[in-house]
Design a protein around this motif. Structure first.
Motif, PDB file in Angstrom:
ATOM      1  N   ILE A  76       0.869  -1.177   0.000  1.00 21.74           N
ATOM      2  CA  ILE A  76       0.000   0.000   0.000  1.00 21.74           C
ATOM      3  C   ILE A  76       0.899   1.217   0.000  1.00 21.74           C
ATOM      4  O   ILE A  76       1.677   1.428   0.934  1.00 21.74           O
ATOM      5  CB  ILE A  76      -0.930   0.025   1.231  1.00 21.74           C
ATOM      6  CG1 ILE A  76      -1.807  -1.223   1.262  1.00 21.74           C
ATOM      7  CG2 ILE A  76      -1.774   1.306   1.231  1.00 21.74           C
ATOM      8  CD1 ILE A  76      -2.619  -1.374   2.541  1.00 21.74           C
ATOM      9  N   VAL A  77       0.839   1.999  -1.085  1.00 24.26           N
ATOM     10  CA  VAL A  77       1.621   3.229  -1.173  1.00 24.26           C
ATOM     11  C   VAL A  77       0.674   4.399  -0.964  1.00 24.26           C
ATOM     12  O   VAL A  77      -0.432   4.425  -1.498  1.00 24.26           O
ATOM     13  CB  VAL A  77       2.376   3.348  -2.519  1.00 24.26           C
ATOM     14  CG1 VAL A  77       3.438   2.268  -2.638  1.00 24.26           C
ATOM     15  CG2 VAL A  77       1.449   3.296  -3.709  1.00 24.26           C
ATOM     16  N   CYS A  78       1.106   5.357  -0.144  1.00 23.11           N
ATOM     17  CA  CYS A  78       0.248   6.472   0.243  1.00 23.11           C
ATOM     18  C   CYS A  78       0.923   7.809  -0.044  1.00 23.11           C
ATOM     19  O   CYS A  78       2.141   7.923   0.060  1.00 23.11           O
ATOM     20  CB  CYS A  78      -0.035   6.418   1.748  1.00 23.11           C
ATOM     21  SG  CYS A  78      -0.679   4.860   2.327  1.00 23.11           S
ATOM     22  N   THR A  79       0.106   8.792  -0.367  1.00 18.15           N
ATOM     23  CA  THR A  79       0.603  10.157  -0.338  1.00 18.15           C
ATOM     24  C   THR A  79       0.397  10.647   1.097  1.00 18.15           C
ATOM     25  O   THR A  79      -0.556  10.249   1.767  1.00 18.15           O
ATOM     26  CB  THR A  79      -0.135  11.076  -1.325  1.00 18.15           C
ATOM     27  OG1 THR A  79      -1.532  10.983  -1.088  1.00 18.15           O
ATOM     28  CG2 THR A  79       0.177  10.708  -2.759  1.00 18.15           C
ATOM     29  N   ASN A  80       1.316  11.458   1.559  1.00 16.81           N
ATOM     30  CA  ASN A  80       1.249  11.945   2.939  1.00 16.81           C
ATOM     31  C   ASN A  80       0.052  12.887   3.093  1.00 16.81           C
ATOM     32  O   ASN A  80      -0.206  13.727   2.240  1.00 16.81           O
ATOM     33  CB  ASN A  80       2.549  12.665   3.301  1.00 16.81           C
ATOM     34  CG  ASN A  80       2.697  12.849   4.791  1.00 16.81           C
ATOM     35  OD1 ASN A  80       2.006  12.214   5.583  1.00 16.81           O
ATOM     36  ND2 ASN A  80       3.607  13.706   5.175  1.00 16.81           N
ATOM     37  N   ASP A  81      -0.665  12.702   4.171  1.00 16.25           N
ATOM     38  CA  ASP A  81      -1.810  13.547   4.486  1.00 16.25           C
ATOM     39  C   ASP A  81      -1.645  13.974   5.938  1.00 16.25           C
ATOM     40  O   ASP A  81      -1.613  13.129   6.834  1.00 16.25           O
ATOM     41  CB  ASP A  81      -3.104  12.762   4.287  1.00 16.25           C
ATOM     42  CG  ASP A  81      -4.354  13.606   4.410  1.00 16.25           C
ATOM     43  OD1 ASP A  81      -4.269  14.733   4.949  1.00 16.25           O
ATOM     44  OD2 ASP A  81      -5.428  13.143   3.986  1.00 16.25           O
ATOM     45  N   LEU A  82      -1.509  15.258   6.177  1.00 15.42           N
ATOM     46  CA  LEU A  82      -1.334  15.746   7.539  1.00 15.42           C
ATOM     47  C   LEU A  82      -2.584  15.568   8.392  1.00 15.42           C
ATOM     48  O   LEU A  82      -2.520  15.643   9.610  1.00 15.42           O
ATOM     49  CB  LEU A  82      -0.869  17.197   7.531  1.00 15.42           C
ATOM     50  CG  LEU A  82       0.504  17.421   6.883  1.00 15.42           C
ATOM     51  CD1 LEU A  82       0.863  18.897   6.894  1.00 15.42           C
ATOM     52  CD2 LEU A  82       1.576  16.587   7.560  1.00 15.42           C
ATOM     53  N   ASN A  83      -3.708  15.313   7.748  1.00 15.58           N
ATOM     54  CA  ASN A  83      -4.927  14.964   8.467  1.00 15.58           C
ATOM     55  C   ASN A  83      -4.848  13.445   8.714  1.00 15.58           C
ATOM     56  O   ASN A  83      -5.296  12.636   7.909  1.00 15.58           O
ATOM     57  CB  ASN A  83      -6.158  15.335   7.641  1.00 15.58           C
ATOM     58  CG  ASN A  83      -7.459  15.022   8.353  1.00 15.58           C
ATOM     59  OD1 ASN A  83      -7.544  14.124   9.174  1.00 15.58           O
ATOM     60  ND2 ASN A  83      -8.492  15.771   7.995  1.00 15.58           N
ATOM     61  N   ARG A  84      -4.208  13.086   9.824  1.00 16.72           N
ATOM     62  CA  ARG A  84      -3.904  11.678  10.106  1.00 16.72           C
ATOM     63  C   ARG A  84      -5.158  10.801  10.234  1.00 16.72           C
ATOM     64  O   ARG A  84      -5.166   9.694   9.701  1.00 16.72           O
ATOM     65  CB  ARG A  84      -3.018  11.550  11.336  1.00 16.72           C
ATOM     66  CG  ARG A  84      -1.679  12.264  11.226  1.00 16.72           C
ATOM     67  CD  ARG A  84      -0.915  11.860   9.997  1.00 16.72           C
ATOM     68  NE  ARG A  84       0.488  12.254  10.142  1.00 16.72           N
ATOM     69  CZ  ARG A  84       1.300  12.463   9.142  1.00 16.72           C
ATOM     70  NH1 ARG A  84       0.874  12.325   7.908  1.00 16.72           N
ATOM     71  NH2 ARG A  84       2.560  12.806   9.353  1.00 16.72           N
ATOM     72  N   PRO A  85      -6.205  11.250  10.915  1.00 20.70           N
ATOM     73  CA  PRO A  85      -7.410  10.401  10.968  1.00 20.70           C
ATOM     74  C   PRO A  85      -7.980  10.123   9.573  1.00 20.70           C
ATOM     75  O   PRO A  85      -8.385   8.994   9.278  1.00 20.70           O
ATOM     76  CB  PRO A  85      -8.385  11.215  11.821  1.00 20.70           C
ATOM     77  CG  PRO A  85      -7.505  12.087  12.670  1.00 20.70           C
ATOM     78  CD  PRO A  85      -6.342  12.435  11.774  1.00 20.70           C
ATOM     79  N   ARG A  86      -7.988  11.126   8.710  1.00 21.58           N
ATOM     80  CA  ARG A  86      -8.481  10.924   7.342  1.00 21.58           C
ATOM     81  C   ARG A  86      -7.590   9.942   6.602  1.00 21.58           C
ATOM     82  O   ARG A  86      -8.075   9.060   5.878  1.00 21.58           O
ATOM     83  CB  ARG A  86      -8.550  12.268   6.608  1.00 21.58           C
ATOM     84  CG  ARG A  86      -9.024  12.131   5.167  1.00 21.58           C
ATOM     85  CD  ARG A  86      -9.182  13.461   4.481  1.00 21.58           C
ATOM     86  NE  ARG A  86      -7.904  14.154   4.384  1.00 21.58           N
ATOM     87  CZ  ARG A  86      -7.776  15.442   4.065  1.00 21.58           C
ATOM     88  NH1 ARG A  86      -8.847  16.179   3.831  1.00 21.58           N
ATOM     89  NH2 ARG A  86      -6.592  16.006   3.997  1.00 21.58           N
ATOM     90  N   MET A  87      -6.270  10.070   6.793  1.00 20.95           N
ATOM     91  CA  MET A  87      -5.328   9.161   6.135  1.00 20.95           C
ATOM     92  C   MET A  87      -5.586   7.718   6.577  1.00 20.95           C
ATOM     93  O   MET A  87      -5.673   6.811   5.746  1.00 20.95           O
ATOM     94  CB  MET A  87      -3.894   9.581   6.449  1.00 20.95           C
ATOM     95  CG  MET A  87      -2.844   8.806   5.720  1.00 20.95           C
ATOM     96  SD  MET A  87      -1.206   9.510   6.104  1.00 20.95           S
ATOM     97  CE  MET A  87      -0.174   8.423   5.129  1.00 20.95           C
ATOM     98  N   ALA A  88      -5.729   7.504   7.877  1.00 23.92           N
ATOM     99  CA  ALA A  88      -5.985   6.155   8.392  1.00 23.92           C
ATOM    100  C   ALA A  88      -7.316   5.619   7.861  1.00 23.92           C
ATOM    101  O   ALA A  88      -7.406   4.447   7.474  1.00 23.92           O
ATOM    102  CB  ALA A  88      -5.974   6.170   9.914  1.00 23.92           C
TER     103      ALA A  88
END
Length: 113
Positions: A76-88
């Protein structure tokens, strides 16, 4: 739920949030000093040998590794999202959408603003 292996740069707080969602997350740091600073190929090999899905922000290298050898438990490759709950949440949704991640490359992209 998924057995994940978070690479060195993956945000610790996102790993913790994924745990609260029921995922089994092992971080490189938790795996021991022998895993710190190892090349991406060895990160993937460790994940394969432990039947874990790699989760990473290092998109380019792991996309390349997937193309070279798609025989893995999943990446799983992700772009960084500073909104951590949204990212999770987005990662959790991507996992839930798949019956199996074996041999698959999943992209989780931060929503545009």
């Amino acid at each position: 739920m998924a057995r994940l292996y978070a690479d060195e740069q993956f945000p610790r707080d996102v790993s913790e949030q994924l745990r609260t969602m029921g995922h089994d997350v092992l971080t490189v740091q938790e795996a021991g000093n022998a895993n710190l600073g190892i090349p991406d190929e060895e990160v993937l090999a460790f994940a394969v040998s432990n039947n874990r899905i790699v989760i990473t922000l290092n998109r380019q290298d792991f996309i390349r590794l997937h193309r070279i050898n798609p025989e893995h438990s999943g990446i799983i490759v992700c772009t960084n999202d500073l909104n951590r709950p949204r990212m999770a949440t987005r990662i959790n949704e991507a996992i839930a959408a798949e019956e199996s991640l074996a041999g698959k490359l999943i992209r989780v992209i931060r929503p545009s603003r």
